[in-house]
Design a protein around this motif. Structure first.
Motif, PDB file in Angstrom:
ATOM      1  N   LEU A 194       3.660 -26.603  -6.285  1.00 31.20           N
ATOM      2  CA  LEU A 194       3.431 -24.950  -6.041  1.00 31.20           C
ATOM      3  C   LEU A 194       2.422 -24.013  -5.474  1.00 31.20           C
ATOM      4  CD1 LEU A 194       4.082 -26.198 -10.003  1.00 31.20           C
ATOM      5  CD2 LEU A 194       5.550 -25.835  -8.638  1.00 31.20           C
ATOM      6  N   ASN A 195       3.770 -24.010  -4.426  1.00 34.85           N
ATOM      7  CA  ASN A 195       2.525 -22.531  -3.932  1.00 34.85           C
ATOM      8  C   ASN A 195       2.612 -21.156  -3.661  1.00 34.85           C
ATOM      9  OD1 ASN A 195       1.193 -21.902  -1.317  1.00 34.85           O
ATOM     10  ND2 ASN A 195       2.986 -22.173  -0.030  1.00 34.85           N
ATOM     11  N   VAL A 196       0.982 -21.141  -4.632  1.00 31.31           N
ATOM     12  CA  VAL A 196       1.237 -19.871  -4.655  1.00 31.31           C
ATOM     13  C   VAL A 196       0.704 -18.207  -3.596  1.00 31.31           C
ATOM     14  CG1 VAL A 196       1.039 -20.323  -6.827  1.00 31.31           C
ATOM     15  CG2 VAL A 196      -0.950 -20.519  -5.764  1.00 31.31           C
ATOM     16  N   GLY A 197       0.372 -19.660  -2.695  1.00 36.17           N
ATOM     17  CA  GLY A 197      -0.788 -18.248  -1.908  1.00 36.17           C
ATOM     18  C   GLY A 197      -0.935 -19.010  -0.358  1.00 36.17           C
ATOM     19  N   GLY A 234       3.795 -14.317  -1.308  1.00 37.86           N
ATOM     20  CA  GLY A 234       5.007 -13.551   0.116  1.00 37.86           C
ATOM     21  C   GLY A 234       4.790 -13.943   1.713  1.00 37.86           C
ATOM     22  N   ASN A 235       5.253 -13.812   2.582  1.00 39.72           N
ATOM     23  CA  ASN A 235       4.594 -14.033   3.946  1.00 39.72           C
ATOM     24  C   ASN A 235       4.592 -13.164   5.158  1.00 39.72           C
ATOM     25  OD1 ASN A 235       7.277 -14.069   5.089  1.00 39.72           O
ATOM     26  ND2 ASN A 235       8.281 -15.501   4.036  1.00 39.72           N
ATOM     27  N   ALA A 236       3.819 -13.675   6.344  1.00 40.59           N
ATOM     28  CA  ALA A 236       3.843 -12.370   6.848  1.00 40.59           C
ATOM     29  C   ALA A 236       5.061 -11.286   7.763  1.00 40.59           C
ATOM     30  CB  ALA A 236       3.383 -13.054   8.814  1.00 40.59           C
ATOM     31  N   GLN A 237       6.309 -11.909   7.363  1.00 41.18           N
ATOM     32  CA  GLN A 237       7.686 -11.301   7.598  1.00 41.18           C
ATOM     33  C   GLN A 237       8.131 -10.811   6.811  1.00 41.18           C
ATOM     34  OE1 GLN A 237       8.993 -10.943  10.153  1.00 41.18           O
ATOM     35  NE2 GLN A 237       8.431 -12.757  10.990  1.00 41.18           N
ATOM     36  N   VAL A 238       7.988 -10.331   5.194  1.00 36.14           N
ATOM     37  CA  VAL A 238       8.508  -9.996   3.988  1.00 36.14           C
ATOM     38  C   VAL A 238       7.106  -8.614   3.746  1.00 36.14           C
ATOM     39  CG1 VAL A 238       9.715 -11.813   3.146  1.00 36.14           C
ATOM     40  CG2 VAL A 238       7.911 -11.448   1.965  1.00 36.14           C
ATOM     41  N   ARG A 239       5.792  -9.497   4.372  1.00 36.17           N
ATOM     42  CA  ARG A 239       4.906  -8.104   3.824  1.00 36.17           C
ATOM     43  C   ARG A 239       4.613  -7.446   5.694  1.00 36.17           C
ATOM     44  NH1 ARG A 239       0.544  -9.554   0.501  1.00 36.17           N
ATOM     45  NH2 ARG A 239       0.635 -11.851  -0.660  1.00 36.17           N
ATOM     46  N   THR A 240       4.725  -7.496   6.255  1.00 37.26           N
ATOM     47  CA  THR A 240       5.146  -6.474   7.793  1.00 37.26           C
ATOM     48  C   THR A 240       6.340  -5.642   7.384  1.00 37.26           C
ATOM     49  OG1 THR A 240       3.572  -8.289   8.732  1.00 37.26           O
ATOM     50  CG2 THR A 240       4.494  -6.679   9.542  1.00 37.26           C
ATOM     51  N   LYS A 241       7.469  -6.883   7.170  1.00 35.48           N
ATOM     52  CA  LYS A 241       8.311  -5.143   7.216  1.00 35.48           C
ATOM     53  C   LYS A 241       8.351  -3.958   5.964  1.00 35.48           C
ATOM     54  CE  LYS A 241      13.254  -5.481   4.771  1.00 35.48           C
ATOM     55  NZ  LYS A 241      13.903  -6.454   4.375  1.00 35.48           N
ATOM     56  N   PHE A 261      -4.259   1.338   4.188  1.00 31.60           N
ATOM     57  CA  PHE A 261      -2.824   0.805   3.408  1.00 31.60           C
ATOM     58  C   PHE A 261      -2.436  -1.151   3.143  1.00 31.60           C
ATOM     59  CE2 PHE A 261      -1.357   5.056   4.657  1.00 31.60           C
ATOM     60  CZ  PHE A 261      -0.590   5.253   4.007  1.00 31.60           C
ATOM     61  N   ILE A 262      -2.407  -1.515   2.075  1.00 32.78           N
ATOM     62  CA  ILE A 262      -1.873  -2.575   1.751  1.00 32.78           C
ATOM     63  C   ILE A 262      -0.469  -3.511   0.873  1.00 32.78           C
ATOM     64  CG2 ILE A 262      -3.045  -2.300  -0.529  1.00 32.78           C
ATOM     65  CD1 ILE A 262      -4.328  -4.892  -0.210  1.00 32.78           C
ATOM     66  N   ALA A 263       0.075  -4.294   2.222  1.00 30.65           N
ATOM     67  CA  ALA A 263       1.385  -4.847   1.049  1.00 30.65           C
ATOM     68  C   ALA A 263       0.951  -5.704   0.339  1.00 30.65           C
ATOM     69  CB  ALA A 263       1.983  -5.052   2.479  1.00 30.65           C
ATOM     70  N   HIS A 264       0.905  -5.646  -0.562  1.00 29.25           N
ATOM     71  CA  HIS A 264       0.409  -7.102  -1.955  1.00 29.25           C
ATOM     72  C   HIS A 264       2.012  -6.824  -3.054  1.00 29.25           C
ATOM     73  CE1 HIS A 264      -2.018  -3.496  -3.833  1.00 29.25           C
ATOM     74  NE2 HIS A 264      -0.949  -2.891  -3.958  1.00 29.25           N
ATOM     75  N   THR A 265       1.345  -8.072  -3.614  1.00 26.62           N
ATOM     76  CA  THR A 265       2.376  -8.744  -4.443  1.00 26.62           C
ATOM     77  C   THR A 265       1.988  -8.242  -5.556  1.00 26.62           C
ATOM     78  OG1 THR A 265       1.606 -10.606  -5.294  1.00 26.62           O
ATOM     79  CG2 THR A 265       2.311 -10.745  -3.282  1.00 26.62           C
ATOM     80  N   PHE A 266       1.177  -6.766  -6.171  1.00 29.26           N
ATOM     81  CA  PHE A 266       1.649  -6.066  -8.025  1.00 29.26           C
ATOM     82  C   PHE A 266       0.524  -5.263  -7.282  1.00 29.26           C
ATOM     83  CE2 PHE A 266      -0.893  -6.234 -11.628  1.00 29.26           C
ATOM     84  CZ  PHE A 266       0.630  -5.569 -12.493  1.00 29.26           C
ATOM     85  N   ASN A 267       0.871  -4.064  -8.355  1.00 32.96           N
ATOM     86  CA  ASN A 267      -0.212  -3.470  -8.715  1.00 32.96           C
ATOM     87  C   ASN A 267       0.540  -2.888  -9.474  1.00 32.96           C
ATOM     88  OD1 ASN A 267      -0.300  -0.120  -8.830  1.00 32.96           O
ATOM     89  ND2 ASN A 267      -1.064  -0.475  -6.284  1.00 32.96           N
ATOM     90  N   ALA A 322      10.489 -18.168  -2.951  1.00 28.36           N
ATOM     91  CA  ALA A 322      10.836 -17.067  -4.001  1.00 28.36           C
ATOM     92  C   ALA A 322      10.662 -15.749  -3.690  1.00 28.36           C
ATOM     93  CB  ALA A 322       9.143 -16.647  -5.084  1.00 28.36           C
ATOM     94  N   LEU A 323      11.530 -15.158  -4.039  1.00 24.64           N
ATOM     95  CA  LEU A 323      11.677 -13.544  -3.411  1.00 24.64           C
ATOM     96  C   LEU A 323      11.060 -12.946  -4.387  1.00 24.64           C
ATOM     97  CD1 LEU A 323      16.076 -13.869  -3.035  1.00 24.64           C
ATOM     98  CD2 LEU A 323      13.851 -13.915  -1.530  1.00 24.64           C
ATOM     99  N   LEU A 324       9.985 -12.003  -4.178  1.00 26.08           N
ATOM    100  CA  LEU A 324       9.515 -11.167  -4.836  1.00 26.08           C
ATOM    101  C   LEU A 324       9.388  -9.616  -4.714  1.00 26.08           C
ATOM    102  CD1 LEU A 324       5.931 -12.242  -4.683  1.00 26.08           C
ATOM    103  CD2 LEU A 324       7.826 -12.666  -3.102  1.00 26.08           C
TER     104      LEU A 324
END
Length: 416
Positions: free
Chosen positions: A130-133, A153-160, A280-286, A367-369
Protein backbone atom coordinates in the motif's frame (compact mmCIF):
# COMPACT_ATOMS: atom_id res chain seq x y z
CA UNK A 1 9.00 -3.23 16.34
CA UNK A 2 5.80 -3.33 18.37
CA UNK A 3 2.24 -4.51 17.92
CA UNK A 4 -0.52 -1.92 18.16
CA UNK A 5 -4.29 -2.27 18.34
CA UNK A 6 -5.80 1.22 18.44
CA UNK A 7 -9.50 1.94 18.91
CA UNK A 8 -11.56 5.11 18.96
CA UNK A 9 -12.94 5.17 22.49
CA UNK A 10 -15.41 3.06 24.43
CA UNK A 11 -17.97 2.84 21.63
CA UNK A 12 -15.37 1.44 19.28
CA UNK A 13 -14.21 -1.10 21.86
CA UNK A 14 -17.76 -2.20 22.46
CA UNK A 15 -18.46 -2.50 18.73
CA UNK A 16 -15.33 -4.53 18.16
CA UNK A 17 -16.14 -6.77 21.10
CA UNK A 18 -19.66 -7.47 19.88
CA UNK A 19 -18.50 -8.19 16.36
CA UNK A 20 -15.68 -10.40 17.56
CA UNK A 21 -17.99 -12.70 19.51
CA UNK A 22 -18.46 -15.96 17.69
CA UNK A 23 -15.60 -15.25 15.24
CA UNK A 24 -12.59 -15.99 17.42
CA UNK A 25 -11.34 -18.59 14.95
CA UNK A 26 -11.05 -16.02 12.16
CA UNK A 27 -7.60 -14.82 11.21
CA UNK A 28 -6.49 -11.29 12.11
CA UNK A 29 -5.44 -9.01 9.27
CA UNK A 30 -2.01 -7.54 9.94
CA UNK A 31 -0.86 -4.23 8.43
CA UNK A 32 2.84 -3.42 8.66
CA UNK A 33 4.20 0.13 8.45
CA UNK A 34 7.78 0.12 7.13
CA UNK A 35 9.13 3.64 7.62
CA UNK A 36 12.06 5.62 9.00
CA UNK A 37 11.02 5.86 12.64
CA UNK A 38 14.31 6.94 14.25
CA UNK A 39 17.31 9.10 13.48
CA UNK A 40 17.67 12.49 11.76
CA UNK A 41 15.43 11.56 8.79
CA UNK A 42 12.53 10.26 10.89
CA UNK A 43 10.18 13.26 10.67
CA UNK A 44 8.41 12.11 7.50
CA UNK A 45 8.22 8.48 8.57
CA UNK A 46 6.69 9.39 11.91
CA UNK A 47 3.98 11.39 10.12
CA UNK A 48 3.05 8.35 8.03
CA UNK A 49 2.97 6.23 11.19
CA UNK A 50 0.67 8.67 12.99
CA UNK A 51 -1.72 8.77 10.05
CA UNK A 52 -1.70 4.97 9.78
CA UNK A 53 -2.51 4.62 13.48
CA UNK A 54 -5.42 7.05 13.14
CA UNK A 55 -6.82 5.22 10.09
CA UNK A 56 -6.52 1.78 11.68
CA UNK A 57 -8.35 3.15 14.72
CA UNK A 58 -11.20 4.13 12.43
CA UNK A 59 -11.19 0.76 10.66
CA UNK A 60 -11.38 -1.03 14.00
CA UNK A 61 -14.13 1.27 15.21
CA UNK A 62 -16.21 -0.13 12.35
CA UNK A 63 -15.44 -3.72 13.29
CA UNK A 64 -12.01 -4.36 11.78
CA UNK A 65 -12.09 -7.38 9.48
CA UNK A 66 -14.71 -10.05 10.03
CA UNK A 67 -15.23 -8.79 13.58
CA UNK A 68 -11.57 -9.02 14.49
CA UNK A 69 -9.45 -5.89 15.06
CA UNK A 70 -6.87 -5.15 12.41
CA UNK A 71 -3.38 -5.28 13.90
CA UNK A 72 -0.85 -2.56 13.11
CA UNK A 73 2.81 -3.58 13.29
CA UNK A 74 5.61 -1.02 12.98
CA UNK A 75 9.07 -1.55 11.48
CA UNK A 76 11.93 0.98 11.40
CA UNK A 77 13.63 0.84 7.99
CA UNK A 78 16.40 3.15 9.29
CA UNK A 79 16.14 5.44 6.30
CA UNK A 80 16.99 3.42 3.23
CA UNK A 81 16.10 0.67 0.72
CA UNK A 82 18.42 -1.91 2.33
CA UNK A 83 16.80 -1.48 5.73
CA UNK A 84 13.35 -1.62 4.16
CA UNK A 85 14.19 -4.86 2.36
CA UNK A 86 15.34 -6.42 5.64
CA UNK A 87 12.24 -5.25 7.50
CA UNK A 88 10.00 -6.62 4.75
CA UNK A 89 11.49 -10.06 5.35
CA UNK A 90 10.74 -9.69 9.06
CA UNK A 91 7.19 -8.56 8.33
CA UNK A 92 6.60 -11.56 6.08
CA UNK A 93 7.92 -13.84 8.84
CA UNK A 94 5.52 -12.12 11.26
CA UNK A 95 2.56 -12.93 9.03
CA UNK A 96 1.87 -9.39 7.83
CA UNK A 97 -0.59 -9.23 4.92
CA UNK A 98 -0.42 -5.56 3.89
CA UNK A 99 2.64 -3.27 3.83
CA UNK A 100 2.33 0.53 4.16
CA UNK A 101 5.13 2.90 3.08
CA UNK A 102 5.41 6.35 1.55
CA UNK A 103 8.42 8.43 2.57
CA UNK A 104 10.73 7.69 -0.37
CA UNK A 105 10.41 6.62 -3.99
CA UNK A 106 13.77 4.87 -3.65
CA UNK A 107 12.42 2.79 -0.77
CA UNK A 108 9.15 2.32 -2.63
CA UNK A 109 11.00 0.97 -5.65
CA UNK A 110 12.79 -1.57 -3.45
CA UNK A 111 9.64 -2.69 -1.67
CA UNK A 112 7.45 -3.04 -4.75
CA UNK A 113 10.03 -5.25 -6.47
CA UNK A 114 10.58 -7.35 -3.35
CA UNK A 115 6.83 -7.79 -2.90
CA UNK A 116 6.44 -8.81 -6.55
CA UNK A 117 9.19 -11.40 -6.31
CA UNK A 118 7.91 -12.80 -3.01
CA UNK A 119 4.41 -13.25 -4.42
CA UNK A 120 5.68 -15.05 -7.53
CA UNK A 121 7.66 -17.46 -5.35
CA UNK A 122 4.97 -18.00 -2.70
CA UNK A 123 1.53 -18.48 -4.27
CA UNK A 124 -1.14 -18.54 -1.61
CA UNK A 125 1.01 -16.42 0.74
CA UNK A 126 0.84 -13.12 -1.14
CA UNK A 127 1.20 -9.68 0.43
CA UNK A 128 0.10 -6.25 -0.85
CA UNK A 129 2.13 -3.03 -0.89
CA UNK A 130 0.00 0.00 0.00
CA UNK A 131 1.94 2.99 -1.35
CA UNK A 132 0.84 6.18 0.40
CA UNK A 133 3.55 8.56 -0.78
CA UNK A 134 6.22 7.18 -3.15
CA UNK A 135 5.27 9.14 -6.27
CA UNK A 136 7.79 8.04 -8.92
CA UNK A 137 5.90 7.43 -12.17
CA UNK A 138 7.59 4.07 -12.78
CA UNK A 139 5.77 2.56 -9.81
CA UNK A 140 2.49 2.72 -11.74
CA UNK A 141 4.29 2.44 -15.09
CA UNK A 142 6.84 -0.19 -16.06
CA UNK A 143 7.06 -1.43 -12.44
CA UNK A 144 3.30 -1.74 -11.88
CA UNK A 145 1.93 -5.05 -10.66
CA UNK A 146 -1.26 -6.49 -9.19
CA UNK A 147 -0.10 -6.28 -5.56
CA UNK A 148 0.93 -2.59 -5.58
CA UNK A 149 -1.58 0.25 -5.03
CA UNK A 150 -0.74 3.97 -4.89
CA UNK A 151 -2.94 6.37 -2.90
CA UNK A 152 -0.98 9.59 -3.48
CA UNK A 153 -0.45 11.69 -6.58
CA UNK A 154 2.44 11.75 -9.03
CA UNK A 155 4.40 14.41 -10.89
CA UNK A 156 2.10 14.49 -13.90
CA UNK A 157 -1.18 15.01 -12.02
CA UNK A 158 0.30 17.49 -9.56
CA UNK A 159 2.01 19.59 -12.22
CA UNK A 160 -1.05 19.57 -14.48
CA UNK A 161 -3.21 20.96 -11.67
CA UNK A 162 -0.55 23.43 -10.55
CA UNK A 163 -0.09 24.87 -14.04
CA UNK A 164 -3.81 25.13 -14.78
CA UNK A 165 -4.61 26.87 -11.50
CA UNK A 166 -1.68 29.28 -11.63
CA UNK A 167 -2.49 30.16 -15.25
CA UNK A 168 -6.16 30.80 -14.39
CA UNK A 169 -5.08 33.00 -11.47
CA UNK A 170 -2.77 35.01 -13.72
CA UNK A 171 0.21 33.94 -11.62
CA UNK A 172 2.13 31.68 -14.00
CA UNK A 173 3.80 34.00 -16.49
CA UNK A 174 5.37 32.94 -19.77
CA UNK A 175 8.87 31.96 -18.64
CA UNK A 176 9.29 28.97 -16.31
CA UNK A 177 12.45 27.59 -14.76
CA UNK A 178 12.44 23.90 -13.72
CA UNK A 179 14.76 22.99 -10.85
CA UNK A 180 14.59 19.63 -9.14
CA UNK A 181 16.49 17.01 -7.18
CA UNK A 182 18.38 14.53 -9.33
CA UNK A 183 16.56 11.25 -8.73
CA UNK A 184 13.41 9.58 -10.05
CA UNK A 185 10.95 12.04 -8.49
CA UNK A 186 12.86 15.15 -9.55
CA UNK A 187 13.33 13.78 -13.06
CA UNK A 188 9.58 13.10 -13.27
CA UNK A 189 8.87 16.68 -12.18
CA UNK A 190 11.20 18.10 -14.80
CA UNK A 191 9.50 16.09 -17.54
CA UNK A 192 6.03 17.07 -16.28
CA UNK A 193 7.00 20.75 -16.35
CA UNK A 194 8.10 20.39 -19.98
CA UNK A 195 5.00 18.36 -20.90
CA UNK A 196 2.68 21.07 -19.53
CA UNK A 197 4.40 23.98 -21.30
CA UNK A 198 2.05 24.07 -24.29
CA UNK A 199 -1.25 23.96 -22.34
CA UNK A 200 0.25 26.32 -19.77
CA UNK A 201 1.34 28.80 -22.41
CA UNK A 202 4.91 29.10 -21.14
CA UNK A 203 8.45 28.40 -22.25
CA UNK A 204 10.76 26.31 -20.09
CA UNK A 205 13.72 28.67 -20.14
CA UNK A 206 16.10 26.30 -18.36
CA UNK A 207 16.17 22.97 -16.51
CA UNK A 208 18.41 22.07 -13.58
CA UNK A 209 18.86 18.81 -11.66
CA UNK A 210 20.98 18.91 -8.49
CA UNK A 211 22.16 16.60 -5.70
CA UNK A 212 19.58 15.69 -3.07
CA UNK A 213 19.90 17.47 0.30
CA UNK A 214 23.60 18.22 -0.20
CA UNK A 215 23.49 21.81 -1.46
CA UNK A 216 24.08 24.38 1.27
CA UNK A 217 24.34 27.45 -0.98
CA UNK A 218 21.79 27.82 -3.77
CA UNK A 219 23.12 31.23 -4.84
CA UNK A 220 24.66 29.89 -8.07
CA UNK A 221 21.35 28.29 -9.03
CA UNK A 222 19.45 31.47 -8.19
CA UNK A 223 21.85 33.40 -10.39
CA UNK A 224 20.85 31.13 -13.26
CA UNK A 225 17.16 31.72 -12.50
CA UNK A 226 17.74 35.45 -12.58
CA UNK A 227 19.76 35.30 -15.79
CA UNK A 228 16.98 33.29 -17.43
CA UNK A 229 14.47 36.02 -16.47
CA UNK A 230 12.04 33.41 -15.18
CA UNK A 231 8.58 34.49 -14.03
CA UNK A 232 7.99 31.25 -12.14
CA UNK A 233 10.06 28.42 -10.70
CA UNK A 234 8.32 25.04 -10.74
CA UNK A 235 10.00 22.57 -8.39
CA UNK A 236 9.37 19.25 -6.75
CA UNK A 237 12.04 20.01 -4.13
CA UNK A 238 11.30 19.17 -0.53
CA UNK A 239 12.86 19.74 2.90
CA UNK A 240 15.98 21.95 2.99
CA UNK A 241 16.34 21.88 -0.78
CA UNK A 242 13.11 23.85 -1.08
CA UNK A 243 13.66 26.15 1.88
CA UNK A 244 17.24 27.07 1.01
CA UNK A 245 16.30 27.66 -2.62
CA UNK A 246 13.54 30.10 -1.63
CA UNK A 247 15.81 31.86 0.86
CA UNK A 248 18.57 32.29 -1.72
CA UNK A 249 16.02 33.74 -4.12
CA UNK A 250 14.98 36.34 -1.58
CA UNK A 251 18.58 37.16 -0.68
CA UNK A 252 19.27 37.85 -4.37
CA UNK A 253 16.29 40.20 -4.57
CA UNK A 254 14.42 38.11 -7.13
CA UNK A 255 10.64 38.24 -7.05
CA UNK A 256 10.20 34.95 -8.84
CA UNK A 257 7.06 33.07 -7.84
CA UNK A 258 7.30 29.40 -6.85
CA UNK A 259 5.01 26.58 -7.87
CA UNK A 260 5.65 23.70 -5.46
CA UNK A 261 4.53 20.27 -4.36
CA UNK A 262 5.85 20.05 -0.80
CA UNK A 263 5.61 23.54 0.64
CA UNK A 264 3.13 22.23 3.23
CA UNK A 265 5.68 20.03 5.01
CA UNK A 266 5.72 21.00 8.70
CA UNK A 267 8.17 23.77 9.44
CA UNK A 268 8.51 25.13 5.92
CA UNK A 269 6.23 28.13 6.41
CA UNK A 270 7.70 28.94 9.84
CA UNK A 271 11.23 28.80 8.43
CA UNK A 272 10.44 30.75 5.28
CA UNK A 273 8.35 33.44 6.97
CA UNK A 274 6.82 36.12 4.74
CA UNK A 275 9.05 34.87 1.92
CA UNK A 276 6.48 32.13 1.31
CA UNK A 277 3.51 34.48 0.82
CA UNK A 278 2.20 34.26 -2.74
CA UNK A 279 3.86 30.95 -3.57
CA UNK A 280 1.69 28.04 -4.77
CA UNK A 281 1.32 24.36 -3.96
CA UNK A 282 -0.59 21.43 -5.48
CA UNK A 283 -1.56 19.15 -2.58
CA UNK A 284 -3.91 16.29 -1.85
CA UNK A 285 -6.00 18.02 0.82
CA UNK A 286 -7.00 21.47 1.98
CA UNK A 287 -9.37 21.72 4.94
CA UNK A 288 -10.72 25.12 3.91
CA UNK A 289 -11.66 23.71 0.48
CA UNK A 290 -13.50 20.91 2.30
CA UNK A 291 -15.89 23.19 4.16
CA UNK A 292 -17.69 21.74 7.17
CA UNK A 293 -16.50 18.20 6.44
CA UNK A 294 -12.93 19.44 6.17
CA UNK A 295 -13.20 21.13 9.55
CA UNK A 296 -14.72 17.99 11.09
CA UNK A 297 -11.83 15.85 9.84
CA UNK A 298 -9.20 18.31 11.07
CA UNK A 299 -10.78 18.56 14.51
CA UNK A 300 -11.09 14.79 14.90
CA UNK A 301 -7.54 14.17 13.72
CA UNK A 302 -6.16 16.84 16.04
CA UNK A 303 -8.13 15.47 18.99
CA UNK A 304 -6.83 11.94 18.48
CA UNK A 305 -3.25 12.62 17.41
CA UNK A 306 -2.41 16.02 18.91
CA UNK A 307 -1.78 17.72 15.56
CA UNK A 308 -3.71 18.78 12.47
CA UNK A 309 -3.50 16.61 9.33
CA UNK A 310 -0.99 18.22 6.97
CA UNK A 311 1.22 17.25 4.03
CA UNK A 312 1.07 13.44 3.65
CA UNK A 313 -1.30 12.77 6.57
CA UNK A 314 -4.62 13.08 4.66
CA UNK A 315 -3.64 10.91 1.69
CA UNK A 316 -2.43 8.21 4.09
CA UNK A 317 -5.67 8.31 6.07
CA UNK A 318 -7.90 8.29 2.99
CA UNK A 319 -5.87 5.52 1.36
CA UNK A 320 -6.20 3.29 4.40
CA UNK A 321 -9.91 4.07 4.67
CA UNK A 322 -10.16 2.71 1.12
CA UNK A 323 -8.40 -0.37 2.46
CA UNK A 324 -11.02 -0.56 5.21
CA UNK A 325 -13.80 -0.37 2.63
CA UNK A 326 -12.25 -3.23 0.65
CA UNK A 327 -11.77 -5.31 3.80
CA UNK A 328 -15.49 -5.01 4.47
CA UNK A 329 -16.21 -6.73 1.15
CA UNK A 330 -13.85 -9.69 1.65
CA UNK A 331 -15.08 -12.78 3.48
CA UNK A 332 -12.89 -15.37 5.23
CA UNK A 333 -12.00 -18.49 3.30
CA UNK A 334 -11.55 -21.33 5.73
CA UNK A 335 -11.16 -18.72 8.46
CA UNK A 336 -8.28 -17.08 6.63
CA UNK A 337 -7.73 -13.79 4.82
CA UNK A 338 -7.37 -14.10 1.04
CA UNK A 339 -4.98 -11.36 -0.06
CA UNK A 340 -5.79 -11.75 -3.76
CA UNK A 341 -9.51 -11.41 -3.07
CA UNK A 342 -8.73 -8.26 -1.08
CA UNK A 343 -6.70 -6.81 -3.96
CA UNK A 344 -9.57 -7.43 -6.36
CA UNK A 345 -11.94 -5.65 -3.97
CA UNK A 346 -9.52 -2.73 -3.61
CA UNK A 347 -9.45 -2.32 -7.40
CA UNK A 348 -13.11 -1.28 -7.29
CA UNK A 349 -13.08 0.85 -4.14
CA UNK A 350 -14.52 4.38 -3.96
CA UNK A 351 -14.84 6.59 -0.89
CA UNK A 352 -15.99 10.14 -0.20
CA UNK A 353 -13.62 12.65 1.40
CA UNK A 354 -14.08 16.32 2.35
CA UNK A 355 -12.50 17.36 -0.97
CA UNK A 356 -14.36 14.84 -3.13
CA UNK A 357 -14.47 11.21 -4.22
CA UNK A 358 -11.38 9.02 -4.42
CA UNK A 359 -11.44 5.83 -6.48
CA UNK A 360 -8.91 3.21 -7.48
CA UNK A 361 -8.12 2.81 -11.20
CA UNK A 362 -7.82 -0.90 -11.92
CA UNK A 363 -5.67 -0.37 -15.03
CA UNK A 364 -2.57 0.67 -13.10
CA UNK A 365 -3.62 0.78 -9.41
CA UNK A 366 -3.24 4.56 -9.27
CA UNK A 367 -5.79 6.24 -7.01
CA UNK A 368 -7.80 8.96 -8.75
CA UNK A 369 -8.00 11.67 -6.14
CA UNK A 370 -9.01 15.33 -5.99
CA UNK A 371 -6.21 17.87 -5.85
CA UNK A 372 -6.22 21.37 -4.41
CA UNK A 373 -3.99 24.17 -5.61
CA UNK A 374 -3.46 26.74 -2.85
CA UNK A 375 -1.43 29.87 -2.30
CA UNK A 376 0.30 30.91 0.90
CA UNK A 377 -1.74 33.74 2.39
CA UNK A 378 -2.41 35.51 5.66
CA UNK A 379 -6.09 35.32 4.75
CA UNK A 380 -6.18 31.51 4.89
CA UNK A 381 -8.66 30.18 7.44
CA UNK A 382 -6.33 27.55 8.88
CA UNK A 383 -2.94 28.84 9.97
CA UNK A 384 0.11 26.58 10.00
CA UNK A 385 3.37 26.29 11.96
CA UNK A 386 2.08 28.72 14.62
CA UNK A 387 2.31 31.59 12.12
CA UNK A 388 -0.25 34.05 10.75
CA UNK A 389 -0.11 32.28 7.36
CA UNK A 390 -1.80 29.30 5.82
CA UNK A 391 -2.84 27.78 2.51
CA UNK A 392 -5.71 29.60 0.79
CA UNK A 393 -7.48 27.42 -1.80
CA UNK A 394 -7.23 28.72 -5.36
CA UNK A 395 -8.87 25.84 -7.21
CA UNK A 396 -10.23 22.42 -6.25
CA UNK A 397 -9.91 19.81 -8.99
CA UNK A 398 -12.14 16.74 -8.91
CA UNK A 399 -10.45 13.38 -9.34
CA UNK A 400 -11.57 13.26 -12.97
CA UNK A 401 -10.27 16.77 -13.67
CA UNK A 402 -6.92 16.06 -12.06
CA UNK A 403 -6.34 12.64 -13.62
CA UNK A 404 -3.85 11.87 -16.35
CA UNK A 405 -4.08 8.65 -18.42
CA UNK A 406 -2.60 5.39 -17.24
CA UNK A 407 0.89 4.84 -18.62
CA UNK A 408 1.12 2.49 -21.58
CA UNK A 409 4.15 0.89 -19.94
CA UNK A 410 1.96 -0.66 -17.22
CA UNK A 411 1.10 -4.21 -18.22
CA UNK A 412 -1.09 -5.38 -15.35
CA UNK A 413 -0.97 -9.15 -14.84
CA UNK A 414 -3.69 -10.52 -12.57
CA UNK A 415 -3.66 -13.90 -10.81
CA UNK A 416 -5.83 -16.50 -12.51
Amino acid sequence: MKMINHTLGAAAIAAAGVLASGTASAQNVKIGVIETLSGPQAASGLMYRTAARYAVDRINALGGWNGQPVQLVEYDNQGGPTGAADKLKTAISDGVHLIVQGASSAVGGQLTEDVRKHNLRNPGKEIVYLNVGAEALELTGEKCHFHHFRFSGNAQVRTKALVQAMKSAGALGSRVYAINQNYSWGQDMEKATVDNAAPGGYEVVEKTLHDVNRIQDFAPYVAKIGAAKADTVITGNWSNDLLLLMKATRAAGLKTRFGTIFLDQPGNIANAGDLAVGHFIAHTFNAEAGGAEGEKFVNDYRTRTGSAPVATDPQTVFGLLMVGDALGRVKPEGGKFNVNAFARALETTKISTPNGEISMRADDHQALLPLVVSTVSKEARYKVDNTDMGFKPVKLFSAQEAATPAQASCKMQRPS
